[in-house]
Design a protein around this motif. Structure first.
Motif, PDB file in Angstrom:
ATOM      1  N   PHE A 261     -55.224  30.360 -51.131  1.00 18.34           N
ATOM      2  CA  PHE A 261     -54.796  29.441 -52.187  1.00 18.34           C
ATOM      3  C   PHE A 261     -54.162  30.211 -53.339  1.00 18.34           C
ATOM      4  N   CYS A 262     -54.740  31.366 -53.677  1.00 17.98           N
ATOM      5  CA  CYS A 262     -54.185  32.179 -54.763  1.00 17.98           C
ATOM      6  C   CYS A 262     -52.788  32.698 -54.418  1.00 17.98           C
ATOM      7  N   ILE A 263     -52.573  33.079 -53.155  1.00 20.97           N
ATOM      8  CA  ILE A 263     -51.224  33.492 -52.750  1.00 20.97           C
ATOM      9  C   ILE A 263     -50.241  32.348 -52.985  1.00 20.97           C
ATOM     10  N   LEU A 264     -50.650  31.135 -52.621  1.00 23.24           N
ATOM     11  CA  LEU A 264     -49.773  29.977 -52.793  1.00 23.24           C
ATOM     12  C   LEU A 264     -49.496  29.669 -54.256  1.00 23.24           C
ATOM     13  N   GLN A 265     -50.345  30.192 -55.152  1.00 21.85           N
ATOM     14  CA  GLN A 265     -50.130  30.046 -56.586  1.00 21.85           C
ATOM     15  C   GLN A 265     -49.479  31.283 -57.201  1.00 21.85           C
ATOM     16  N   GLY A 266     -49.064  32.229 -56.341  1.00 19.59           N
ATOM     17  CA  GLY A 266     -48.294  33.374 -56.831  1.00 19.59           C
ATOM     18  C   GLY A 266     -49.011  34.698 -56.877  1.00 19.59           C
TER      19      GLY A 266
END
Length: 304
Positions: A261-266
């Motif tokens: 999820f953090c990757i998807l938020q950058g």
């Protein structure tokens, strides 16, 4: 900040300097996720409870992590949590032999410390990054890094090093973390650290409760929008355990979910204990986002 074309809800941050050379390796954080392994030479580390305190165990764990695909190894000689102070000389004695053993491994080597003296010794031994979980609490840390080629991770936390901070309160945890990181980046650059050697970390669970850490994760795009590569340290943290009702040894799945999820938020650097799972999750997410090609194509591909 842009949304990846054709993929709803994905944050692709506009990094001021996405291409970084760290430890002789080039990372393009506009489309690449680095996995940072954790090796703690402490007898009381929160996750492994001293399993890598012995030098041979620490070096073996680091080499195993690199073999599993870790881009980076973070070496700690004193934990963040409150407790008796570890003498600076003892911390140096713990981390330097691991740094020296990993020179030439091809991995980025970082040291998790808030002491400028440890940072100076570590850089001299070959460390490429200083990971300061107190967010440049001591301005001398920035001066040590500025006088080297090392990069600096600036992390949000509120307490003085190794002191308790009971029942932390925030009006808006994400906004306050962002303001803190801006101020500490200014502190570092004001003492000579170039912006292309700065990484930020919102500090999941560091002087924060589970609700705060979940909110930081949910709105991480507001942190990655600051324009610096963002590191997240979500691995096996208490906010994972409390959310899922899982003990310390049963949080891998939740940790991987939070990391993705953090990757998807950058987020572009994952600090993780369980390296193989984290590497697979990062590479799969990169491929879904169109940042990398599959290793090969065989399924339902016609023969020629």
């Amino acid at each position: 900040m842009e949304i990846a074309p054709g993929i709803t809800g994905v944050v692709v941050p506009e990094l001021e300097i996405p291409r970084r050379t760290i430890g002789g390796r080039v990372f393009d954080f506009s489309r690449q996720v680095a996995v940072m392994a954790i090796v703690n030479r402490t007898p009381d580390s929160f996750y492994d409870r001293g399993a890598t305190f012995a030098l041979d165990a620490a070096v073996a764990a680091a080499r195993a992590a690199i073999a599993e695909g870790a881009d980076w190894v973070d070496i700690g000689g004193a934990k963040f949590a409150p407790g008796p102070a570890v003498p600076i000389s003892a911390e140096i004695d713990r981390v330097l032999p691991v740094v020296e053993a990993l020179r030439g491994s091809g991995a980025v080597i970082s040291i998790d410390t808030f002491h400028p003296e440890v940072a100076l010794a570590g850089i001299g031994a070959g460390a490429h990054v200083i990971n300061d979980t107190t967010g440049v609490h001591d301005p001398a840390m920035a001066e040590v890094v500025a006088d080297s080629d090392a990069s600096l991770v600036i992390t949000h936390s509120l307490a003085r090093p190794r002191t308790p901070y009971p029942a932390p309160q925030y009006r808006d945890v994400v906004a306050e973390v962002a303001d803190f990181l801006r101020e500490r980046v200014d502190r570092a650059t004001g003492r000579g650290v170039p912006p292309d050697r700065i990484i930020i970390d919102p500090g999941h669970d560091l002087n924060k409760n589970t609700a705060h850490s979940l909110e930081l994760t949910r709105r991480l795009g507001e942190i990655t929008a600051l324009g610096f590569p963002t590191l997240v340290a979500v691995s096996n943290k208490d906010f994972i355990g409390e959310t899922l009702d899982r003990d310390r040894g049963s949080r891998v799945n939740g940790s991987v979910a939070a990391a993705v999820f953090c990757i998807l938020q950058g987020a572009r650097i994952l600090r993780m204990h369980n390296v193989a799972a984290a590497v697979d999750a990062a590479r799969m997410t990169e491929a879904i986002l169109g940042f990398r090609e599959p290793a090969y194509l065989r399924h339902n591909v016609g023969l020629t």
